[in-house]
Design a protein around this motif. Structure first.
Motif, mmCIF file in Angstrom:
data_model
loop_
_atom_site.group_PDB
_atom_site.id
_atom_site.type_symbol
_atom_site.label_atom_id
_atom_site.label_comp_id
_atom_site.label_asym_id
_atom_site.label_seq_id
_atom_site.Cartn_x
_atom_site.Cartn_y
_atom_site.Cartn_z
ATOM 1 N N ALA A 1 0.839 -1.209 0.000
ATOM 2 C CA ALA A 1 0.000 0.000 0.000
ATOM 3 C C ALA A 1 0.871 1.254 0.000
ATOM 4 O O ALA A 1 0.607 2.206 -0.741
ATOM 5 N N MET A 2 1.921 1.268 0.821
ATOM 6 C CA MET A 2 2.821 2.422 0.859
ATOM 7 C C MET A 2 3.485 2.620 -0.495
ATOM 8 O O MET A 2 3.513 3.732 -1.030
ATOM 9 N N ALA A 3 4.010 1.555 -1.064
ATOM 10 C CA ALA A 3 4.688 1.662 -2.359
ATOM 11 C C ALA A 3 3.722 2.123 -3.447
ATOM 12 O O ALA A 3 4.057 3.005 -4.247
ATOM 13 N N LEU A 4 2.524 1.565 -3.480
ATOM 14 C CA LEU A 4 1.537 1.931 -4.491
ATOM 15 C C LEU A 4 1.153 3.407 -4.399
ATOM 16 O O LEU A 4 1.107 4.110 -5.416
ATOM 17 N N VAL A 5 0.904 3.877 -3.196
ATOM 18 C CA VAL A 5 0.511 5.281 -3.016
ATOM 19 C C VAL A 5 1.635 6.211 -3.442
ATOM 20 O O VAL A 5 1.407 7.203 -4.149
ATOM 21 N N VAL A 6 2.866 5.909 -3.045
ATOM 22 C CA VAL A 6 3.992 6.797 -3.367
ATOM 23 C C VAL A 6 4.301 6.760 -4.866
ATOM 24 O O VAL A 6 4.532 7.810 -5.475
ATOM 25 N N VAL A 7 4.288 5.583 -5.478
ATOM 26 C CA VAL A 7 4.544 5.504 -6.928
ATOM 27 C C VAL A 7 3.459 6.250 -7.693
ATOM 28 O O VAL A 7 3.755 7.054 -8.599
ATOM 29 N N ALA A 8 2.203 6.018 -7.350
ATOM 30 C CA ALA A 8 1.110 6.723 -8.029
ATOM 31 C C ALA A 8 1.263 8.228 -7.872
ATOM 32 O O ALA A 8 1.108 8.983 -8.842
ATOM 33 N N SER A 9 1.600 8.666 -6.681
ATOM 34 C CA SER A 9 1.757 10.103 -6.429
ATOM 35 C C SER A 9 2.932 10.675 -7.206
ATOM 36 O O SER A 9 2.846 11.780 -7.748
ATOM 37 N N ASN A 10 4.035 9.927 -7.272
ATOM 38 C CA ASN A 10 5.213 10.403 -7.997
ATOM 39 C C ASN A 10 4.968 10.482 -9.501
ATOM 40 O O ASN A 10 5.593 11.285 -10.186
ATOM 41 N N ILE A 11 4.085 9.668 -9.997
ATOM 42 C CA ILE A 11 3.715 9.765 -11.414
ATOM 43 C C ILE A 11 2.709 10.901 -11.605
ATOM 44 O O ILE A 11 2.856 11.751 -12.481
ATOM 45 N N LEU A 12 1.707 10.954 -10.744
ATOM 46 C CA LEU A 12 0.636 11.947 -10.902
ATOM 47 C C LEU A 12 1.088 13.380 -10.638
ATOM 48 O O LEU A 12 0.470 14.322 -11.124
ATOM 49 N N VAL A 13 2.176 13.557 -9.887
ATOM 50 C CA VAL A 13 2.663 14.910 -9.612
ATOM 51 C C VAL A 13 3.186 15.581 -10.897
ATOM 52 O O VAL A 13 3.327 16.793 -10.956
ATOM 53 N N GLN A 14 3.388 14.809 -11.934
ATOM 54 C CA GLN A 14 3.858 15.362 -13.205
ATOM 55 C C GLN A 14 2.721 15.923 -14.056
ATOM 56 O O GLN A 14 2.961 16.492 -15.112
ATOM 57 N N PHE A 15 1.481 15.775 -13.578
ATOM 58 C CA PHE A 15 0.326 16.208 -14.346
ATOM 59 C C PHE A 15 -0.434 17.306 -13.614
ATOM 60 O O PHE A 15 -1.205 17.024 -12.695
ATOM 61 N N PRO A 16 -0.223 18.575 -14.007
ATOM 62 C CA PRO A 16 -1.020 19.650 -13.401
ATOM 63 C C PRO A 16 -2.494 19.464 -13.754
ATOM 64 O O PRO A 16 -2.828 18.978 -14.835
ATOM 65 N N MET A 17 -3.355 19.821 -12.828
ATOM 66 C CA MET A 17 -4.798 19.755 -13.096
ATOM 67 C C MET A 17 -5.133 20.795 -14.166
ATOM 68 O O MET A 17 -4.638 21.910 -14.107
ATOM 69 N N GLN A 18 -5.950 20.433 -15.094
ATOM 70 C CA GLN A 18 -6.365 21.354 -16.147
ATOM 71 C C GLN A 18 -7.756 21.868 -15.835
ATOM 72 O O GLN A 18 -8.561 21.171 -15.240
ATOM 73 N N GLY A 19 -8.020 23.079 -16.258
ATOM 74 C CA GLY A 19 -9.346 23.636 -16.088
ATOM 75 C C GLY A 19 -9.325 24.969 -15.369
ATOM 76 O O GLY A 19 -8.288 25.430 -14.889
ATOM 77 N N GLN A 20 -10.483 25.572 -15.330
ATOM 78 C CA GLN A 20 -10.677 26.874 -14.711
ATOM 79 C C GLN A 20 -11.856 26.783 -13.747
ATOM 80 O O GLN A 20 -12.847 26.133 -14.045
ATOM 81 N N VAL A 21 -11.733 27.423 -12.626
ATOM 82 C CA VAL A 21 -12.844 27.619 -11.707
ATOM 83 C C VAL A 21 -12.925 29.126 -11.506
ATOM 84 O O VAL A 21 -12.115 29.705 -10.792
ATOM 85 N N GLY A 22 -13.866 29.754 -12.203
ATOM 86 C CA GLY A 22 -13.901 31.218 -12.205
ATOM 87 C C GLY A 22 -12.625 31.739 -12.845
ATOM 88 O O GLY A 22 -12.252 31.346 -13.926
ATOM 89 N N GLY A 23 -11.902 32.582 -12.136
ATOM 90 C CA GLY A 23 -10.636 33.098 -12.637
ATOM 91 C C GLY A 23 -9.441 32.276 -12.194
ATOM 92 O O GLY A 23 -8.301 32.645 -12.437
ATOM 93 N N LEU A 24 -9.691 31.151 -11.551
ATOM 94 C CA LEU A 24 -8.627 30.314 -11.008
ATOM 95 C C LEU A 24 -8.189 29.268 -12.023
ATOM 96 O O LEU A 24 -8.988 28.446 -12.465
ATOM 97 N N SER A 25 -6.919 29.313 -12.398
ATOM 98 C CA SER A 25 -6.355 28.294 -13.279
ATOM 99 C C SER A 25 -5.841 27.155 -12.410
ATOM 100 O O SER A 25 -4.893 27.321 -11.645
ATOM 101 N N LEU A 26 -6.465 25.993 -12.519
ATOM 102 C CA LEU A 26 -6.089 24.858 -11.675
ATOM 103 C C LEU A 26 -4.669 24.388 -11.935
ATOM 104 O O LEU A 26 -4.002 23.893 -11.022
ATOM 105 N N ALA A 27 -4.152 24.547 -13.156
ATOM 106 C CA ALA A 27 -2.779 24.137 -13.470
ATOM 107 C C ALA A 27 -1.761 24.959 -12.692
ATOM 108 O O ALA A 27 -0.637 24.501 -12.471
ATOM 109 N N ASP A 28 -2.142 26.156 -12.265
ATOM 110 C CA ASP A 28 -1.249 26.991 -11.468
ATOM 111 C C ASP A 28 -1.324 26.653 -9.976
ATOM 112 O O ASP A 28 -0.558 27.189 -9.184
ATOM 113 N N LEU A 29 -2.247 25.781 -9.606
ATOM 114 C CA LEU A 29 -2.490 25.531 -8.190
ATOM 115 C C LEU A 29 -2.241 24.091 -7.757
ATOM 116 O O LEU A 29 -1.704 23.857 -6.674
#
Length: 185
Positions: A13-41
């Motif tokens: 479980a520890m390895a799976l969570v950390v590997v998934a997170s280390n891969i997913l951290v390379q993908f900024p969230m796309q989209g806008q919420v009002g004037g908020l760019s999720l890729a910047d956050l």
């Protein structure tokens, strides 16, 4: 029963969570919420990494601090190795759309360790997108490097998950805080 087979579910479980997170951290969230760019956050890794703390806490409750430290160490070392080896495999098989440079994979794996040890703090962002100026928190009039907003966004998600996850955590922790009773005793 040896260490690995007895504690394998927690290590995995520890390895799976950390590997998934280390891969997913390379993908900024796309989209806008009002004037908020999720890729910047936020990056997607902000939503998975907090579960590593849940695994640590549950292992601590179930087996005590000494075993929990071993579980975290073995799981984390497995995850660091996989975080360096898995993304190139995923790219070669068309499961992710970009190839990640080896030095970036090492920085990501080491940076994820910063959550458990300040010794990895030297491994900071080193790519143009993370270092670009962007509005603080994706919407404030102050500009800063994008990684600063990601850090603040990541902290915000962790705090929200902590509040939301307290009830299920308390239920699991209460169940495991009692020593197991032998059947027929």
């Amino acid at each position: 029963m040896n260490f690995l087979t007895r504690y394998l579910p927690f290590v995995a479980a520890m390895a799976l969570v950390v590997v998934a997170s280390n891969i997913l951290v390379q993908f900024p969230m796309q989209g806008q919420v009002g004037g908020l760019s999720l890729a910047d956050l936020l990056t997607w890794g902000a939503f998975t990494y907090p579960f590593s703390f849940l695994v640590t806490d549950l292992a601590n409750r179930r087996y005590g601090p000494a075993v929990a430290r071993k579980v975290v160490f073995v799981g984390f070392m497995t995850a660091v190795t996989c975080s360096i080896l898995v993304p190139p495999f995923l790219f070669r098989h068309g499961l992710i759309e970009f190839e990640t440079a080896a030095d970036r994979l090492v920085r990501i794996a080491a940076a994820s360790g910063a959550a458990f040890s300040a010794a990895f703090a030297f491994a900071g962002p080193n790519d143009s997108f993370a270092l670009e100026a962007a509005p603080l928190m994706g919407m404030l009039p102050v500009e800063t490097m994008r990684w600063v907003s990601w850090a603040l966004g990541d902290l915000s998600v962790k705090l929200i998950i902590a509040v939301v996850a307290l009830i299920p955590y308390r239920l699991l922790a209460a169940r495991w805080s009692q020593p197991a009773v032998a059947v027929g005793a």
